[in-house]
Design an enzyme around this catalytic site. Structure first.
Site, PDB file in Angstrom:
ATOM      1  N   HIS A 149       0.976  -1.031   0.010  1.00  0.00           N
ATOM      2  CA  HIS A 149       0.270   0.476   0.061  1.00  0.00           C
ATOM      3  C   HIS A 149       0.901   1.498   0.280  1.00  0.00           C
ATOM      4  CE1 HIS A 149      -3.256  -2.842   1.030  1.00  0.00           C
ATOM      5  NE2 HIS A 149      -3.097  -2.908   2.601  1.00  0.00           N
TER       6      HIS A 149
HETATM    7  C1  BDR Z   1      -2.930   1.147   5.652  1.00  0.00           C
HETATM    8  O1  BDR Z   1      -3.552  -0.168   7.020  1.00  0.00           O
HETATM    9  C2  BDR Z   1      -1.850  -0.615   7.320  1.00  0.00           C
HETATM   10  O2  BDR Z   1      -1.814  -1.657   7.662  1.00  0.00           O
HETATM   11  C3  BDR Z   1      -0.810  -0.353   6.225  1.00  0.00           C
HETATM   12  O3  BDR Z   1       0.296   0.510   6.884  1.00  0.00           O
HETATM   13  C4  BDR Z   1      -2.025   0.937   5.263  1.00  0.00           C
HETATM   14  O4  BDR Z   1      -1.111   1.759   5.848  1.00  0.00           O
HETATM   15  C5  BDR Z   1      -3.806  -0.565   4.264  1.00  0.00           C
HETATM   16  O5  BDR Z   1      -4.728  -0.677   4.752  1.00  0.00           O
END
Ligand code: BDR
Ligand code: CA
Length: 314
Positions: free
Chosen positions: A243
């Site tokens: 992400h």
């Molecule tokens: C987001 O949530 C976190 O667990 C990850 O770092 C990312 O920013 C994805 O949903």
């Protein structure tokens, strides 16, 4: 080359946050003014320490790391150890950081820096819950017109949520902060799950990091090995969605992404859909557009950029 773009990274590392920080520190087009840590994937004491560990891994103990909000504005903190492990950065063995945490609170740092630097110059890259940014806006509303733009990983619409059926983690953890930030009139680029779920850490892509002749490449591979197992099980894919590095990649190579300027509203009332990002993709309401929502990424190009840059780190 043009002058580097000044950015502040607001983050809750997290392995994918860590890779985003590495990408930023490896990129001469960007000047990382500072890193502000927030509670999210794990509690604040761990996220700020993890941020320092990553700066040291990148050979940048000079980067200023500030600790911010210990909990969301209204709701109780929800963390994600099942994804990121107990430390938030499980996977590689990284030394305890020698660099110290800045004394100044992250919210004060954000306000002071945004008021001191010329208006319209600083980009905020947000990789976690938006608590620090919202608190800074409450503390000093004049910063809204001084922020060049916010590029945020958060939300999900066509893809649904990843922590509830309708909410993505960063928005779910502090929906009130997200709503405040989205309504502040600041140019916003939102990178939701619809986009990041295309950026999968396939075995072949992770091997490219492992094969590097430096410390950062194999450490990245070890982080991704740990990070991807949760989502591989959940989605049945080869690799998990990477992400947060999409935020930095968009600043470096926006042509890798496709999106649309639309309205995004955050649900803060219904417990069932708390933290949902309601995206008016088809512009069926009269709500004014407030975010460029990215829906597609060229995953091959994205991983090419990441491997090329991380190979240049120590
Ligand atoms: C987001 O949530 C976190 O667990 C990850 O770092 C990312 O920013 C994805 O949903
Ligand atoms: Ca994150």
């Amino acid at each position: 080359m043009n002058k580097p773009l000044p950015i502040i990274i607001d983050t809750d590392p997290g392995q994918d946050d860590a890779v985003a920080i590495l990408l930023a520190l490896a990129s001469p087009e960007l000047e990382v003014l500072g890193i502000t840590a927030v509670a999210g994937n794990v509690p604040l004491a761990l996220t700020e320490k993890n941020a320092r560990k990553i700066c040291e891994l990148a050979g940048r103990p000079d980067v200023k790391v500030h600790a911010g909000a210990i909990r969301p504005m209204v709701r109780s903190l929800v963390t994600a150890e099942e994804v990121h492990g107990k430390t938030g950065l499980d996977g590689p063995v990284l030394p305890e950081p020698a660099m110290t945490l800045q004394d100044q609170h992250a919210v004060d740092y954000l306000v002071e820096t945004l008021m001191a630097r010329p208006a319209g110059t600083i980009t905020l890259c947000t990789l976690g819950p938006l608590t620090n940014i919202a608190l800074a806006l409450v503390r000093e509303p004049r910063i809204a017109s001084r922020i060049k733009q916010i590029v945020a990983m958060g939300g999900g619409y066509f893809e649904g949520g990843n922590v509830t059926p309708s909410a993505e983690f960063n928005i779910y953890v502090d929906p009130h902060a997200a709503r405040l930030v989205f309504e502040a009139g600041i140019p916003l680029t939102l990178i939701p799950l619809d986009c990041t779920h295309q950026a999968l850490t396939t075995a072949k892509r992770v091997e490219a990091f492992r094969a590097m002749n430096n410390k950062s490449g194999p450490a990245t591979a070890a982080m991704l090995d740990f990070f991807e197992r949760f989502d591989e099980n959940k989605y049945g894919t080869d690799g998990g969605p990477l992400h947060d590095p999409c935020v930095v990649a968009w600043l470096l190579q926006p042509e890798l992404f496709e999106g649309k300027l639309v309205n995004v509203s955050v649900e803060c009332e219904s417990e069932l859909t708390m933290g949902m990002t309601v995206v008016d993709w088809w512009r069926v309401t009269k709500r004014a557009p407030n975010a460029t929502v990215l829906r597609n990424v060229n995953a091959e190009g994205f991983f090419r950029l990441l491997t090329e840059r991380i190979s240049k780190l120590p």
